[in-house]
Design a protein around this motif. Structure first.
Motif, PDB file in Angstrom:
ATOM      1  N   TYR A   1     -14.641 -14.713  18.723  1.00 36.92           N
ATOM      2  CA  TYR A   1     -15.976 -15.292  18.609  1.00 36.92           C
ATOM      3  C   TYR A   1     -17.062 -14.218  18.647  1.00 36.92           C
ATOM      4  CZ  TYR A   1     -14.196 -20.023  18.920  1.00 36.92           C
ATOM      5  OH  TYR A   1     -13.554 -21.208  18.644  1.00 36.92           O
TER       6      TYR A   1
ATOM      7  N   SER B   1     -11.238 -22.358  14.584  1.00 38.17           N
ATOM      8  CA  SER B   1     -10.254 -21.469  15.199  1.00 38.17           C
ATOM      9  C   SER B   1      -8.840 -21.821  14.774  1.00 38.17           C
ATOM     10  CB  SER B   1     -10.352 -21.547  16.730  1.00 38.17           C
ATOM     11  OG  SER B   1     -11.531 -20.966  17.185  1.00 38.17           O
TER      12      SER B   1
ATOM     13  N   TYR C   1     -13.670 -19.817  26.659  1.00 36.80           N
ATOM     14  CA  TYR C   1     -12.970 -20.454  25.540  1.00 36.80           C
ATOM     15  C   TYR C   1     -11.603 -20.981  25.973  1.00 36.80           C
ATOM     16  CZ  TYR C   1     -16.747 -18.428  22.917  1.00 36.80           C
ATOM     17  OH  TYR C   1     -18.009 -18.126  22.461  1.00 36.80           O
TER      18      TYR C   1
ATOM     19  N   SER D   1     -19.571 -13.207  20.380  1.00 33.26           N
ATOM     20  CA  SER D   1     -19.890 -13.530  21.768  1.00 33.26           C
ATOM     21  C   SER D   1     -20.867 -12.544  22.388  1.00 33.26           C
ATOM     22  CB  SER D   1     -18.595 -13.545  22.596  1.00 33.26           C
ATOM     23  OG  SER D   1     -18.861 -13.686  23.960  1.00 33.26           O
TER      24      SER D   1
ATOM     25  N   GLN E   1     -16.432 -15.598  14.748  1.00 31.41           N
ATOM     26  CA  GLN E   1     -16.646 -17.039  14.733  1.00 31.41           C
ATOM     27  C   GLN E   1     -17.871 -17.481  15.524  1.00 31.41           C
ATOM     28  OE1 GLN E   1     -11.956 -18.128  14.811  1.00 31.41           O
ATOM     29  NE2 GLN E   1     -13.371 -19.757  15.335  1.00 31.41           N
ATOM     30  N   ASP E   2     -18.426 -18.587  15.102  1.00 35.59           N
ATOM     31  CA  ASP E   2     -19.561 -19.214  15.771  1.00 35.59           C
ATOM     32  C   ASP E   2     -19.069 -19.865  17.069  1.00 35.59           C
ATOM     33  OD1 ASP E   2     -21.666 -20.832  16.610  1.00 35.59           O
ATOM     34  OD2 ASP E   2     -22.146 -21.519  14.584  1.00 35.59           O
ATOM     35  N   PRO E   3     -19.675 -19.535  18.216  1.00 37.75           N
ATOM     36  CA  PRO E   3     -19.247 -20.152  19.475  1.00 37.75           C
ATOM     37  C   PRO E   3     -19.318 -21.677  19.482  1.00 37.75           C
ATOM     38  CG  PRO E   3     -20.590 -18.229  19.929  1.00 37.75           C
ATOM     39  CD  PRO E   3     -20.670 -18.464  18.441  1.00 37.75           C
TER      40      PRO E   3
END
Length: 328
Positions: free
Chosen positions: A200, A234, A257, A202, A226-228
């Motif tokens: 992510y 995912s 996560y 992050s 990736q977007d949180p």
């Protein structure tokens, strides 16, 4: 017994430390832990990382000493991050035969043999002068496919130097397939790939960027990490990486996560790793230093939570310390 008292008394199994140990559903084992290690080219002494108390950028010699200590404690693996003396736009030092990671790999492979799994982070951000994970175009964008060519060469260089596992972390589309083809073509069809499949974008990575000297010089990494806010994405990334030849998959970060770790664990039949990242480490260390939390209990609880969520392997900067404590 009076009817007003309960028949079921779950507390019976919590009465003593021995009982609690016996019925514990989740256990920590040194063999499940992987120690991230930073090695920097051209320094004479280990260099403390200000935002990560107790963690250093290692010299070649101090890396070997710390690796021996970890293995003696029973830690299952090590993962290397290199900081070269010279960086450029394409991260030339990442696959140089005499590069900092390749040199460290040969040292550790010679020293440790098969007593621990030696992993390598496979990315470009530590090696580029712009701090991004790939090749940057004139427009300031990451060129996915040009980056894959670099990843392929880095994978082969790390394999030749003695890596037991390569771990691509750049979140480029198709990276696992490109690396698998390169390794197979170079005569390393048995070398496993641990894919950072759910990585992510992050805020928890801040201290790492000091440790690896890889803060982006412009922009951020949200175009490829990736977007949180997303979870289903995912699982798609995991499926794609497995279809391309990944042998293990990773979720990063871990603590924020746990739901992703559980979803991944429930959806795959390969080992699942989770990376307890630098920000997670720094927050607990800072709170403990101020007396706000019990340091050892908080460390252990955080690791148990990651294992309970479904991680088979946990990358943590406390690996050696926790392994030593478990052996008492």
């Amino acid at each position: 017994m009076s009817a007003q008292f309960p028949v079921a008394r779950p507390r019976r199994l919590r009465r003593t430390p021995a009982l609690r140990r016996l019925v514990a559903e989740t256990r920590l084992s040194p063999a499940d832990l992987v120690l991230p290690m930073f090695v920097k080219e051209g320094i004479a002494e280990p260099n403390p990382i200000g935002s990560m108390p107790g963690i250093v950028q290692h010299t070649r010699d101090s890396l070997r000493k710390a690796a021996h200590e970890a293995v003696a404690a029973g830690v299952g693996g090590l993962i290397l991050f290199g900081v070269p003396a010279v960086k450029d736009a394409v991260g030339s030092a990442a696959d140089a035969p005499d590069g900092v990671v390749q040199t460290a790999l040969r040292d550790l492979a010679s020293d440790l043999g098969d007593s621990a799994v030696i992993m390598t982070d496979l990315c470009l951000d530590e090696f580029t002068d712009h701090g991004h994970c790939g090749i940057v175009t004139e427009a300031g964008e990451i060129d996915n496919d040009a980056t894959l060519e670099r990843y392929a060469r880095i994978a082969v260089a790390q394999a030749e130097a003695g890596a037991d596992v390569v771990a691509p972390s750049g979140m480029m589309d198709g990276q696992v397939a490109a690396i698998r083809r390169a390794l197979d073509g170079a005569g390393y069809p048995e070398l496993p790939i641990l894919a950072y499949s759910a990585k992510y974008a992050s805020a928890y990575y801040g201290p790492f960027r000091e440790a690896a000297e890889c803060a982006p010089q412009f922009g951020d990494r949200a175009t490829h990490q990736q977007d949180p806010a997303n979870a289903a994405e995912s699982l798609r990334e995991v499926r794609l990486d497995l279809a391309e030849g990944a042998d293990m998959v990773m979720v990063k970060p871990a603590g924020a996560y746990l739901d992703i770790i559980r979803q991944v664990r429930d959806s795959v039949d390969v080992p699942v790793a989770a990376y307890q990242v630098s920000g997670e480490y720094a927050m607990i260390e800072a709170a403990a230093e101020r007396g706000w939390v019990d340091r050892e209990r908080t460390i252990d609880e955080s690791l148990v939570a990651i294992r309970r969520a479904g991680a088979d392997i946990v990358l943590t900067y406390w690996a050696t310390e926790v392994a030593q404590r478990l052996a008492r």
